[in-house]
Design an enzyme around this catalytic site. Sequence first.
Site, PDB file in Angstrom:
ATOM      1  N   ASP A 176       7.666 -13.259 -15.264  1.00  0.00           N
ATOM      2  CA  ASP A 176       8.219 -11.800 -14.892  1.00  0.00           C
ATOM      3  C   ASP A 176       9.586 -11.919 -15.316  1.00  0.00           C
ATOM      4  OD1 ASP A 176       8.751  -9.654 -13.766  1.00  0.00           O
ATOM      5  OD2 ASP A 176       7.334  -9.900 -11.950  1.00  0.00           O
ATOM      6  N   SER A 221       4.130  -3.685  -8.497  1.00  0.00           N
ATOM      7  CA  SER A 221       5.691  -3.751  -8.271  1.00  0.00           C
ATOM      8  C   SER A 221       6.065  -3.050  -7.022  1.00  0.00           C
ATOM      9  CB  SER A 221       6.265  -2.942  -9.641  1.00  0.00           C
ATOM     10  OG  SER A 221       7.447  -3.231  -9.732  1.00  0.00           O
ATOM     11  N   HIS A 267       6.118  -8.846 -16.394  1.00  0.00           N
ATOM     12  CA  HIS A 267       5.881  -7.758 -15.018  1.00  0.00           C
ATOM     13  C   HIS A 267       4.766  -7.063 -15.224  1.00  0.00           C
ATOM     14  CE1 HIS A 267       7.203  -5.961 -11.627  1.00  0.00           C
ATOM     15  NE2 HIS A 267       7.099  -4.752 -12.309  1.00  0.00           N
TER      16      HIS A 267
END
Length: 792
Positions: free
Chosen positions: A728, A655, A762
């Site tokens: 995601d 991330s 994610h």
Amino acid sequence: MSAHNQATWQNPPEPIVSMLDAPQLPAVSISPDNQWIIELDKPSMPPIAQLAEPVVAIAGGEINPNTWGPGREAAYEGMTLRRLDAATAMIIELPPTPRIRNLSWSRDCRYLAFTLTQTDGIELWILDVAQAKARPLTQATVNATNGRAYAWLPGDEGLICQLRPQDIGPPPEESPVPQGPVIESSAGRVAPARTYTNLLKNPHDEALLDYYFCSQVVHISLTGTITPIGDADLIRNVVPSADGQWLLRSTYHRPFSYQVPLGRFPIRYEVLNRRGEIVYEVADLPLADNIPVAFDAVRPGRRNFSWRHDAPATLVWVEALDGGDPRTSAEYRDAVFSLAAPFTDAPQQLWQSTLRFRGITWGHRTLALIKEFWYDSRKIRTWRIDPSNPQVPPRLLQERDAQDAYTDPGDPVTVPGSYGWSTLLLADSTPNESIYLNGGGASPAGVFPFLDRYDLTTGATERLWQAQGENYTRISRVLDAQATELIIRQQSQTTPPNYCQLNRTSRHTKPVTQFDDKLAWYADVQKEVVRYDRADGVTLSATLYLPPEDGTRQTTKLPTILWVYPEEFKDRQVASQVTRSEYTFTRPSGSSILFLLTQGYAVLAGPTMPIIGEGEREPNDTYIEQLVSSAEAAVSYLVDRGVADPDRVAIGGHSYGAFTATNLLAHCDLFRAGIARSGAYNRSLTPFGFQGEQRSFWEATETYIKLSPFVVADQIQSPLLLIHGAEDNNPGTFPIQTERLYEAMRGLGGTVRYVSLPAESHGYRARESVGHVLWEMVQWLDEHLKLPSTDD
């Protein structure tokens, strides 16, 4: 290679495969009255087939159209029950392969409610703890698209629940023939929004929202009798008052938006009686698509609606006095109001804040604690107020930097009050009114949690207990008003977290749980919190993990990876604080970088990379310089200590850590290879703020461009492994971010590999996906890092 070549799932080498499939430690729920303990079996990672179940992406979220619950849900698969002082647990009988979610104890702790997901819907169940028997209260008709979907009433009155409307019929079908264009327009109205995913796109999406989010509120008795309350609607939430006589209901309504998620749609708040009649309209909030892009910005009007915990039926809310815009000059930012049943009087203002309201903890009629916070300064304040008499001046209890862990006094200890909801635990046998504070205990000497008694009159603090030695111990519960009996959670580097009952006076402990280590290989891993200095004098820290000694460590340096995630600060002294304990129990799960220890790699986990902006300077204006300086300090420490060979160091992150790792590859030559998972690399695609950045692209264009590794993809000379979940749904990290960086590096002749994971969001959850991610990382680092050492 092409980014879209189809491959088969791969498994990482042993012993990682065996470790991935090892059972996990159970989750624990202790009843609020501290009499019962539930142990919940965590499932092994779900198969990709489960993650590939149907999903409807709608209004910023995802739902499963077969179950009317969240898409790709995580659930427990079994439970046991026992008394806290008993050694033998009872297995709770449930249907085969249960998917248990949304657990909640009744206010008197005689029952535990939970939902059970079946293939065609969600059932509401309750467990009678005295009988150790569970039973369903509903068929598979619970509507959990908005969350838990139920709430307890007091005593034996049962629960309030949201069900699918009867005879709702099949979902609306999308016409194969477009009815016309989708048009949006703006007439000069300022309406910035961060980069959200899964938003409404067309009228069919609107019809799906109307269909799946429509609920019928019902009262369900403990025998399963169902009584409808009011009409079906787009129910957001229903919360009974403390006495159970009133319901705070919130509903969504049109106009919907294609630009912001469901939480910003128009919402109506009303108080209903148990017959479903509206007795008070609390607020009708319009579409909130124009909230400023700033962390202290809030929705205009009334917000944060709740019931007072220590009163039978008193509604409480907050209202912005500055229009919700932190850029507006205002003496006061927020006000807290209350209104007691039967809701016919004028609301009473309890308090005004000069910063933004952060939260309230209720004590009794004349005592509540309120916190206010301001992001730009990181300032946080705690006040004592007298809710019975707002004319009594609030008393400031503390003011500090919210990021300053060394001065954190701890959180007030709460216990179930007379209505079963949490209220402050007041100390007995003290001359003045006192409370208890449960603190994290970060200090220059290490992290040692504590329990203090705090005198609300004098401000004096007495330390009652503090952890010590090579264990990390934190208080979970305070069992009596003298704080003599405590439930603690204790762990060490080699012993998993377990609950114990501790007598603070005698120091006698009694085990509550006895979990053992499922991955004992890691008991011999060397774990240490290390400290080193950056060139500008800021002290940095990290957790260093080394594989078990193999007899060659005296002469051989290890291939090493840094796994990173930076943080913004406004104070360099605070940025230098060490807030992690080296005495915690750490075992890898999922796609953890710590699995690489089994392959002979050293891991520097979480090296602090503070991005500091003191005074009027914004942290990100010198992001690259501070980032590189932090990385140089970390690598220099590893090399000087003899851990790492400077030619065999990699950088990686997930991330925002992926964004960080890629920037470091572009702006320094410290790393031979990199791994970037689920990141964002082009900040022009997140133009209204990201992470800790509040300014828009047009307010800080140079900073946005300078921080975007996509712009300097030609400078990424080291091999880079890119991994991203194909679905995601995290704001800002659309898969296109990785796709575009891959195409840029490929077009420039870089060494890059892109792995897109079907059905993953994610984070990565499916067994096949996780195994493949670890295989990719091991293969990548073996290829690019396991070169001959410069010592050889």
